[in-house]
Design a protein around this motif. Structure first.
Motif, PDB file in Angstrom:
ATOM      1  N   ALA A   1       6.463 -29.776  68.267  1.00 46.50           N
ATOM      2  CA  ALA A   1       5.409 -30.779  68.165  1.00 46.50           C
ATOM      3  C   ALA A   1       5.703 -31.770  67.038  1.00 46.50           C
ATOM      4  O   ALA A   1       5.505 -32.982  67.194  1.00 46.50           O
ATOM      5  CB  ALA A   1       4.059 -30.101  67.947  1.00 46.50           C
ATOM      6  N   ALA A   2       6.179 -31.265  65.906  1.00 52.59           N
ATOM      7  CA  ALA A   2       6.489 -32.137  64.776  1.00 52.59           C
ATOM      8  C   ALA A   2       7.657 -33.064  65.104  1.00 52.59           C
ATOM      9  O   ALA A   2       7.648 -34.247  64.746  1.00 52.59           O
ATOM     10  CB  ALA A   2       6.815 -31.297  63.547  1.00 52.59           C
ATOM     11  N   ILE A   3       8.665 -32.546  65.784  1.00 55.52           N
ATOM     12  CA  ILE A   3       9.812 -33.371  66.183  1.00 55.52           C
ATOM     13  C   ILE A   3       9.354 -34.495  67.109  1.00 55.52           C
ATOM     14  O   ILE A   3       9.719 -35.663  66.926  1.00 55.52           O
ATOM     15  CB  ILE A   3      10.884 -32.501  66.859  1.00 55.52           C
ATOM     16  CG1 ILE A   3      11.525 -31.562  65.833  1.00 55.52           C
ATOM     17  CG2 ILE A   3      11.961 -33.376  67.512  1.00 55.52           C
ATOM     18  CD1 ILE A   3      12.383 -30.472  66.446  1.00 55.52           C
ATOM     19  N   ALA A   4       8.539 -34.159  68.101  1.00 52.80           N
ATOM     20  CA  ALA A   4       8.038 -35.167  69.036  1.00 52.80           C
ATOM     21  C   ALA A   4       7.227 -36.231  68.308  1.00 52.80           C
ATOM     22  O   ALA A   4       7.329 -37.435  68.604  1.00 52.80           O
ATOM     23  CB  ALA A   4       7.203 -34.498  70.125  1.00 52.80           C
TER      24      ALA A   4
ATOM     25  N   GLU B   1      18.988 -26.796  66.327  1.00 53.14           N
ATOM     26  CA  GLU B   1      19.172 -26.838  67.773  1.00 53.14           C
ATOM     27  C   GLU B   1      18.030 -27.589  68.441  1.00 53.14           C
ATOM     28  O   GLU B   1      18.241 -28.343  69.412  1.00 53.14           O
ATOM     29  CB  GLU B   1      19.273 -25.418  68.324  1.00 53.14           C
ATOM     30  CG  GLU B   1      20.481 -24.638  67.817  1.00 53.14           C
ATOM     31  CD  GLU B   1      20.430 -23.172  68.229  1.00 53.14           C
ATOM     32  OE1 GLU B   1      19.733 -22.862  69.209  1.00 53.14           O
ATOM     33  OE2 GLU B   1      21.085 -22.361  67.556  1.00 53.14           O
ATOM     34  N   ARG B   2      16.833 -27.409  67.951  1.00 53.84           N
ATOM     35  CA  ARG B   2      15.670 -28.096  68.521  1.00 53.84           C
ATOM     36  C   ARG B   2      15.753 -29.604  68.262  1.00 53.84           C
ATOM     37  O   ARG B   2      15.378 -30.413  69.119  1.00 53.84           O
ATOM     38  CB  ARG B   2      14.377 -27.513  67.948  1.00 53.84           C
ATOM     39  CG  ARG B   2      14.140 -26.073  68.385  1.00 53.84           C
ATOM     40  CD  ARG B   2      12.891 -25.441  67.774  1.00 53.84           C
ATOM     41  NE  ARG B   2      12.784 -24.066  68.229  1.00 53.84           N
ATOM     42  CZ  ARG B   2      12.263 -23.691  69.405  1.00 53.84           C
ATOM     43  NH1 ARG B   2      11.766 -24.605  70.224  1.00 53.84           N
ATOM     44  NH2 ARG B   2      12.222 -22.421  69.745  1.00 53.84           N
ATOM     45  N   LEU B   3      16.238 -29.988  67.102  1.00 47.02           N
ATOM     46  CA  LEU B   3      16.427 -31.401  66.814  1.00 47.02           C
ATOM     47  C   LEU B   3      17.477 -32.016  67.739  1.00 47.02           C
ATOM     48  O   LEU B   3      17.281 -33.108  68.288  1.00 47.02           O
ATOM     49  CB  LEU B   3      16.833 -31.586  65.350  1.00 47.02           C
ATOM     50  CG  LEU B   3      15.721 -31.364  64.315  1.00 47.02           C
ATOM     51  CD1 LEU B   3      16.304 -31.204  62.919  1.00 47.02           C
ATOM     52  CD2 LEU B   3      14.713 -32.512  64.337  1.00 47.02           C
ATOM     53  N   ARG B   4      18.576 -31.315  67.935  1.00 51.92           N
ATOM     54  CA  ARG B   4      19.615 -31.826  68.840  1.00 51.92           C
ATOM     55  C   ARG B   4      19.087 -31.951  70.271  1.00 51.92           C
ATOM     56  O   ARG B   4      19.375 -32.933  70.966  1.00 51.92           O
ATOM     57  CB  ARG B   4      20.842 -30.915  68.806  1.00 51.92           C
ATOM     58  CG  ARG B   4      21.700 -31.088  67.552  1.00 51.92           C
ATOM     59  CD  ARG B   4      23.039 -30.398  67.704  1.00 51.92           C
ATOM     60  NE  ARG B   4      22.901 -28.957  67.815  1.00 51.92           N
ATOM     61  CZ  ARG B   4      22.897 -28.138  66.778  1.00 51.92           C
ATOM     62  NH1 ARG B   4      23.017 -28.629  65.543  1.00 51.92           N
ATOM     63  NH2 ARG B   4      22.774 -26.834  66.938  1.00 51.92           N
TER      64      ARG B   4
END
Length: 266
Positions: free
Chosen positions: A62-65, A94-97
């Motif tokens: 959620a924070a990345i989005a 990995e979630r950022l990528r």
């Protein structure tokens, strides 16, 4: 210093990341949910500097989005998530990528006593130190950066000129120049009042002068100023080129940090 490396790292996380201060005029620091980010214009550094230690997978996604939406809405050319190896969740990189961020070269977080590193700035024959105090000096500093790192120095030039004009009191910039006035190395230092930390940036030396003590001299110059102004710690995010030098000079490794950069498609 605190008794253990973990205590020093915790102090760094708390004072320099969670309670980060803007790194120059015209930018602001915001805490948005579980992250702290810096927000500025298109030529400023924009990115996440801290995320909550207990961040879980759902919260991370959620924070990345939210950061992607923020970056896109402001029309920024890029946005960085500064990820430290001890940040959670363990698969945050990995979630950022997966969300479109691109990992750049990791850097080593190093810390040392400013008092112990302070000393005479002894340069090899043919070079002299020149403080950077105006736009002309900033242009030379950007040229040294380009020659040392092979990267475009325009953003650095913008940031240094702005800093010198609007908020020079906690900023130090210096160059080593040859007999013709050509810059061969440059370095900056950000002083963060109330934290005890002084951040070292730059320090790249052009190829022909490497291995001759130029980097060490600019470090000693900045360390002396930091110590005189009451700062206890020098901190650097060191590249693979500078980390071995700093270790030899007594810096302690606290971990690694990797810039994850998002560039919106136009």
């Amino acid at each position: 210093m605190p008794h253990t490396d973990t205590e020093t790292r915790d102090l760094f996380d708390r004072t320099m990341r969670e309670h980060a201060r803007p790194d120059g005029p015209g930018v602001r620091v915001e805490r948005v949910g579980p992250v702290v980010r810096q927000v500025g214009g298109t030529d400023d550094w924009n990115g996440v500097v801290w995320s909550a230690p207990g961040l879980d997978a759902a919260g991370a996604d959620a924070a990345i989005a939210a950061q992607i939406e923020h970056c896109t809405a402001l029309g920024l050319p890029d946005f960085e998530w500064k990820l430290y190896a001890h940040d959670s969740p363990a698969d945050l990189g990995e979630r950022l990528r997966a969300a479109g961020f691109v990992a750049e070269e990791p850097e080593t977080l190093l810390v040392a006593s400013a008092q112990l590193r302070a000393g005479p700035a002894e340069l090899p024959e043919g070079l002299s130190l020149r403080p950077v105090t105006d736009a002309a000096g900033a242009e030379l500093m950007a040229r040294a950066h380009e020659r040392a790192f092979g990267t475009d120095g325009r953003r650095l030039l913008h940031q240094v000129v702005k800093r010198l004009a609007e908020a020079p009191e906690d900023f130090v910039a210096v160059m080593a120049v040859d007999g013709d006035g050509e810059p061969v190395c440059s370095g900056r230092m950000e002083l963060y009042p109330g934290t005890g930390f002084a951040g070292l940036w730059g320090g790249g030396t052009v190829a022909g002068w490497r291995g001759r003590g130029v980097y060490r001299a600019l470090l000693a110059y900045r360390a002396r100023i930091a110590a005189e102004r009451g700062y206890r710690y020098l901190q650097a995010d060191a590249t693979a080129m500078s980390a071995p030098i700093l270790r030899r000079l007594g810096f302690t490794e606290l971990g690694t940090t990797t810039p994850y950069v998002y560039r919106p498609t136009r």
